[in-house]
Design a protein around this motif. Structure first.
Motif, PDB file in Angstrom:
ATOM      1  N   SER A  65       0.831  -1.202   0.000  1.00 37.02           N
ATOM      2  CA  SER A  65       0.000   0.000   0.000  1.00 37.02           C
ATOM      3  C   SER A  65       0.867   1.255   0.000  1.00 37.02           C
ATOM      4  O   SER A  65       0.630   2.195  -0.776  1.00 37.02           O
ATOM      5  CB  SER A  65      -0.914   0.001   1.225  1.00 37.02           C
ATOM      6  N   LEU A  66       1.893   1.279   0.848  1.00 38.02           N
ATOM      7  CA  LEU A  66       2.781   2.440   0.912  1.00 38.02           C
ATOM      8  C   LEU A  66       3.490   2.666  -0.417  1.00 38.02           C
ATOM      9  O   LEU A  66       3.656   3.804  -0.862  1.00 38.02           O
ATOM     10  CB  LEU A  66       3.800   2.254   2.036  1.00 38.02           C
ATOM     11  N   ALA A  67       3.903   1.587  -1.073  1.00 41.58           N
ATOM     12  CA  ALA A  67       4.572   1.708  -2.382  1.00 41.58           C
ATOM     13  C   ALA A  67       3.634   2.319  -3.420  1.00 41.58           C
ATOM     14  O   ALA A  67       4.051   3.151  -4.239  1.00 41.58           O
ATOM     15  CB  ALA A  67       5.067   0.340  -2.845  1.00 41.58           C
ATOM     16  N   THR A  68       2.356   1.941  -3.392  1.00 37.36           N
ATOM     17  CA  THR A  68       1.402   2.481  -4.374  1.00 37.36           C
ATOM     18  C   THR A  68       1.115   3.957  -4.135  1.00 37.36           C
ATOM     19  O   THR A  68       0.728   4.680  -5.056  1.00 37.36           O
ATOM     20  CB  THR A  68       0.063   1.706  -4.346  1.00 37.36           C
ATOM     21  N   ILE A  69       1.300   4.415  -2.901  1.00 31.24           N
ATOM     22  CA  ILE A  69       1.002   5.812  -2.569  1.00 31.24           C
ATOM     23  C   ILE A  69       2.042   6.764  -3.160  1.00 31.24           C
ATOM     24  O   ILE A  69       1.735   7.925  -3.450  1.00 31.24           O
ATOM     25  CB  ILE A  69       0.899   5.980  -1.030  1.00 31.24           C
ATOM     26  N   VAL A  70       3.281   6.279  -3.386  1.00 31.61           N
ATOM     27  CA  VAL A  70       4.357   7.147  -3.878  1.00 31.61           C
ATOM     28  C   VAL A  70       3.982   7.837  -5.193  1.00 31.61           C
ATOM     29  O   VAL A  70       3.956   9.078  -5.262  1.00 31.61           O
ATOM     30  CB  VAL A  70       5.684   6.367  -4.020  1.00 31.61           C
ATOM     31  N   PRO A  71       3.680   7.106  -6.266  1.00 32.58           N
ATOM     32  CA  PRO A  71       3.358   7.798  -7.525  1.00 32.58           C
ATOM     33  C   PRO A  71       2.045   8.570  -7.490  1.00 32.58           C
ATOM     34  O   PRO A  71       1.931   9.640  -8.094  1.00 32.58           O
ATOM     35  CB  PRO A  71       3.302   6.657  -8.558  1.00 32.58           C
TER      36      PRO A  71
END
Length: 276
Positions: A65-71
């Motif tokens: 989830s945190l990785a998807t929030i970056v872009p």
């Protein structure tokens, strides 16, 4: 195994992850809620459906989830900044403390049992749902932000708890800021920038330091499921404008209450799962 064989073997997973991206994007655009508050519980239950333990599912769901929030946060910052709704002065005061909380929280994620993260997410989701149901439209409790010590605690806590449960910060920072009579539109815009401060270092920490669980879903590196990241991000970005368009036609306030009820049920369900 070539790419076609891999896709064929994991077709049901691809469809489920793609659906997660669509739902997260529409809800983000429609209701203004952060994608993490949707993505984490969906991935948590989805991974369990594919035979992953509840503890491992929560660890991977949080990091992914945190990785998807970056872009998505980068895109959101641009949009809010064009409207002048990103408070860079607040970010200068809070940024270092948010980062400190993020580094501590994301490091702990790589060390603690997934059941602890599940309980933390469930509590935060439940409180968020109650806030949406009971405090929407209510006046602020305080007339201004607290002093330096209070703001230090606020920034550190936002970074710590958000990174530990896989959300971008808006779920915590927006209601917290508006509680102190901070303009709602600036709270939302600034929360987008806070989301980047949280998600980028947290995702990298969990990617590099995280130990992949033995029963983790295919495509997991560290604690980040790269397969999920690639399926979710494009669709979240693509469908957020669709949600915003629907929000202009539908009763967003009523839909937000429905979402709050679903979130409340989800939070309570995650909280009691270990006892079932």
């Amino acid at each position: 195994m070539n790419i076609i064989e891999f896709i064929t073997a994991n077709l049901s997973t691809i469809i489920a992850l793609a659906a997660t991206g669509v739902v997260a994007g529409i809800l983000a655009g429609l209701l203004g809620v952060g994608g993490g508050i949707v993505i984490v519980p969906v991935l948590y239950f989805l991974f369990q459906g594919f035979g992953v333990s509840a503890e491992s599912a929560m660890l991977v769901a949080t990091a992914t989830s945190l990785a998807t929030i970056v872009p998505t946060s980068v895109s959101s910052i641009r949009s809010h900044n064009q409207k002048g709704n990103v408070d860079f002065e607040l970010l200068k005061r809070w940024g270092g403390f948010i980062l400190l909380g993020v580094l501590l929280g994301s490091w702990l994620v790589t060390r603690v049992d997934g059941a602890i993260l599940t309980a933390m997410f469930a509590i935060i989701a439940t409180l968020s749902a109650l806030n949406m149901l009971l405090r929407t439209g209510k006046s602020a409790l305080f007339q201004q932000l607290p002093g330096k010590a209070g703001q230090t605690m606020m920034g550190t806590s936002i970074g710590f708890f958000s990174s530990m449960v896989g959300i971008g910060g808006g779920t915590i920072s927006v209601p917290l800021l508006t509680l102190f009579n901070y303009p709602a539109h600036k709270a939302v815009g600034t929360a987008a920038a806070i989301g980047l401060i949280i998600s980028l270092p947290a995702a990298l920490t969990m990617l590099i330091l995280g130990i992949t669980p033995s029963d983790a879903p295919a495509g997991t590196l560290g604690l980040v499921n790269l397969f999920g990241f690639m399926c979710i991000v494009p669709l979240t970005v693509l469908f957020a404008p669709v949600g915003a368009s629907l929000g202009a036609k539908l009763d967003a306030a009523k839909l937000k209450k429905i979402f709050a009820l679903v979130l409340l049920f989800t939070g309570l369900r995650m909280l009691i799962q270990p006892f079932l």
